[in-house]
Design a protein around this motif. Structure first.
Motif, short mmCIF file in Angstrom:
data_model
loop_
_atom_site.label_atom_id
_atom_site.label_comp_id
_atom_site.label_asym_id
_atom_site.label_seq_id
_atom_site.Cartn_x
_atom_site.Cartn_y
_atom_site.Cartn_z
N LEU A 162 0.82 -1.21 0.00
CA LEU A 162 0.00 0.00 0.00
C LEU A 162 0.86 1.27 0.00
CD1 LEU A 162 -2.75 1.44 0.30
CD2 LEU A 162 -2.57 1.07 2.78
N LEU A 192 -9.31 3.86 0.80
CA LEU A 192 -9.25 2.45 0.41
C LEU A 192 -10.68 1.98 0.13
CD1 LEU A 192 -6.69 1.03 3.04
CD2 LEU A 192 -6.27 2.37 0.96
N ASP A 243 -12.98 -0.49 2.21
CA ASP A 243 -13.67 -0.04 3.42
C ASP A 243 -14.81 0.87 3.02
OD1 ASP A 243 -12.12 -1.37 5.32
OD2 ASP A 243 -10.65 0.24 5.44
N TYR A 265 -4.96 -5.58 11.07
CA TYR A 265 -5.06 -4.13 10.86
C TYR A 265 -3.75 -3.43 11.21
CZ TYR A 265 -10.14 -4.61 10.72
OH TYR A 265 -11.43 -4.96 10.36
N GLY A 266 -3.68 -2.14 10.80
CA GLY A 266 -2.77 -1.23 11.47
C GLY A 266 -3.45 -0.86 12.78
N GLU A 272 1.76 -1.73 12.05
CA GLU A 272 1.01 -2.48 11.04
C GLU A 272 0.97 -3.95 11.41
OE1 GLU A 272 -0.75 -1.27 8.65
OE2 GLU A 272 -1.23 -3.08 7.56
N LYS A 273 -0.22 -4.49 11.46
CA LYS A 273 -0.48 -5.91 11.70
C LYS A 273 0.37 -6.47 12.86
CE LYS A 273 -2.50 -6.59 7.22
NZ LYS A 273 -2.27 -5.33 6.55
N ILE A 293 -6.77 0.85 12.26
CA ILE A 293 -6.80 1.87 11.21
C ILE A 293 -7.81 1.45 10.16
CG2 ILE A 293 -5.46 3.00 9.39
CD1 ILE A 293 -2.94 2.53 11.13
N VAL A 294 -8.68 2.39 9.78
CA VAL A 294 -9.66 2.17 8.71
C VAL A 294 -9.18 2.98 7.50
CG1 VAL A 294 -12.08 2.54 8.08
CG2 VAL A 294 -11.50 1.64 10.34
N GLY A 295 -9.58 2.55 6.30
CA GLY A 295 -8.97 3.10 5.08
C GLY A 295 -9.36 4.50 4.66
N TYR A 309 -7.52 8.44 5.10
CA TYR A 309 -6.36 9.17 5.60
C TYR A 309 -6.39 10.59 5.05
CZ TYR A 309 -4.50 4.31 5.73
OH TYR A 309 -4.31 2.95 5.93
N GLN A 335 4.85 -0.38 3.75
CA GLN A 335 3.59 -0.12 4.46
C GLN A 335 3.36 1.37 4.68
OE1 GLN A 335 1.35 -2.23 4.97
NE2 GLN A 335 2.35 -4.26 4.93
N THR A 339 1.42 2.63 6.87
CA THR A 339 1.44 2.83 8.33
C THR A 339 2.85 3.18 8.81
OG1 THR A 339 -0.37 1.27 8.58
CG2 THR A 339 0.95 1.69 10.55
N ARG A 386 -18.57 0.83 9.45
CA ARG A 386 -17.66 0.45 8.37
C ARG A 386 -17.88 -1.02 8.02
NH1 ARG A 386 -13.02 -3.31 9.27
NH2 ARG A 386 -11.75 -3.08 7.40
#
Ligand code: G1P
Length: 291
Positions: free
Chosen positions: A111, A131, A134, A171-172, A191-192, A204-206, A208, A230, A232, A253
């Motif tokens: 990403l 993203l 989402d 997720y992040g 991240e993850k 984190i949801v997509g 920003y 990443q 993130t 979401r």
């Protein structure tokens, strides 16, 4: 802060969770009722004042480019037949001429790498990233909530939402120093994270709103989680300078990158459409009863 007029849509992903459908249809073109996923993302961007739309694509995504081309012959034929409602819907889905650009990501490097390719198109101003997997249902569209708030800061802002403990490693995840209303002052993001190591319950949801400094951070990065560059990690690298806020948006979401989330969104959105009233009020197991 300069106004946010450009949005980046990373749409290069393969959509393996929707195979075989995504053998020939980009996952962003899968419809929720009668609009493809990408349209929900673009509509949300428009509602937040976005005027330029930057799509990061890959091979096999030509249907996306075609989707955003105007179709004068079709419009004329609908007009001739008096199909005003359909014509209105078609025109509402359009992007103004010259407002979309498509940039090819030739290798699936992550990403962060996808977003880094938008550097020249974005230039030296804050910008949004959406993203399309989402999909967010909200009274005030989620990106508009964030843009309103981000107008008063020069920090990066990322959408967050509480996530089930067992899902956090997908997720992040943000580390929150303190919260004031929807805004979370962050002291970290990862991240993850491995199971049991997440710094909070907020994923984190997509969505920003990013400052252009993120492009320099992206250029400096080495691969992170999953061997990918990443986004993130790039944002985290600016914690001590630009600063990063989480934004716990108001809305629901749906993870339309998963079959379950996609179906949940389909049902929820259908229940909001008066003309589809009752469609999902049927007992489960209907197919077996028909058989
Ligand atoms: C991406 C981001 C992740 C974020 C997620 C939200 O991950 O890297 O930080 O939590 O989107 O959907 P992906 O789902 O692409 O693995």
């Amino acid at each position: 802060m300069k106004p946010i007029r450009k949005a980046v849509f990373p749409v290069a992903g393969l959509g393996t969770r929707f195979l075989p459908a995504t053998k020939s249809v980009p996952k962003e073109m899968l419809p929720l009722i009668d609009k493809p996923l990408i349209q929900y993302a673009v509509d949300e961007a428009k509602a937040a004042g976005i005027e330029e739309f930057i799509f990061i694509t890959s091979s096999g995504k030509s249907a996306l480019e075609n989707y955003f081309s105007s179709m004068p012959a079709l419009e004329q034929s609908l007009a001739d037949k008096g199909k005003v409602d359909i014509l209105d819907a078609l025109q509402a889905s359009a992007l103004p001429g010259g407002s979309a650009c498509f940039i090819r990501q030739d290798q699936p490097l992550g990403l962060g790498h996808a977003v880094s390719l938008a550097r020249n198109a974005v230039g030296d101003a804050p910008f949004a990233v959406i993203l399309p997997d989402d999909v967010i249902w909200a009274n005030t569209p989620a990106l508009a909530q964030m843009v309103d708030c981000a107008a008063h800061t020069d920090r990066h802002m990322i959408a967050t939402q509480a996530v089930a403990e067992e899902s956090l490693s997908s997720y992040g995840v943000v580390d929150i120093a303190r919260s004031a209303g929807a805004v979370q002052k962050l002291r970290g993001l990862v991240e993850k994270p491995a199971a049991g190591t997440a710094p909070s319950r907020y994923g984190i949801v997509g969505r920003y709103v990013l400052q252009p400094s993120v492009f320099d951070r992206l250029d400096e990065l080495t691969p992170g989680a999953g061997g990918e560059i990443q986004l993130t990690d790039a944002i985290a690298a600016d914690l001590g300078s630009v600063g990063v806020d989480g934004y716990a948006f108001d809305g629901r979401r749906f993870d339309c990158g998963s079959v379950r989330g996609y179906l949940e969104a389909t049902v929820a959105f259908a229940q909001d459409r008066p003309e589809l009233d009752g469609v999902f009020d049927t007992p489960s197991g209907l197919l077996h009863k028909v058989a």
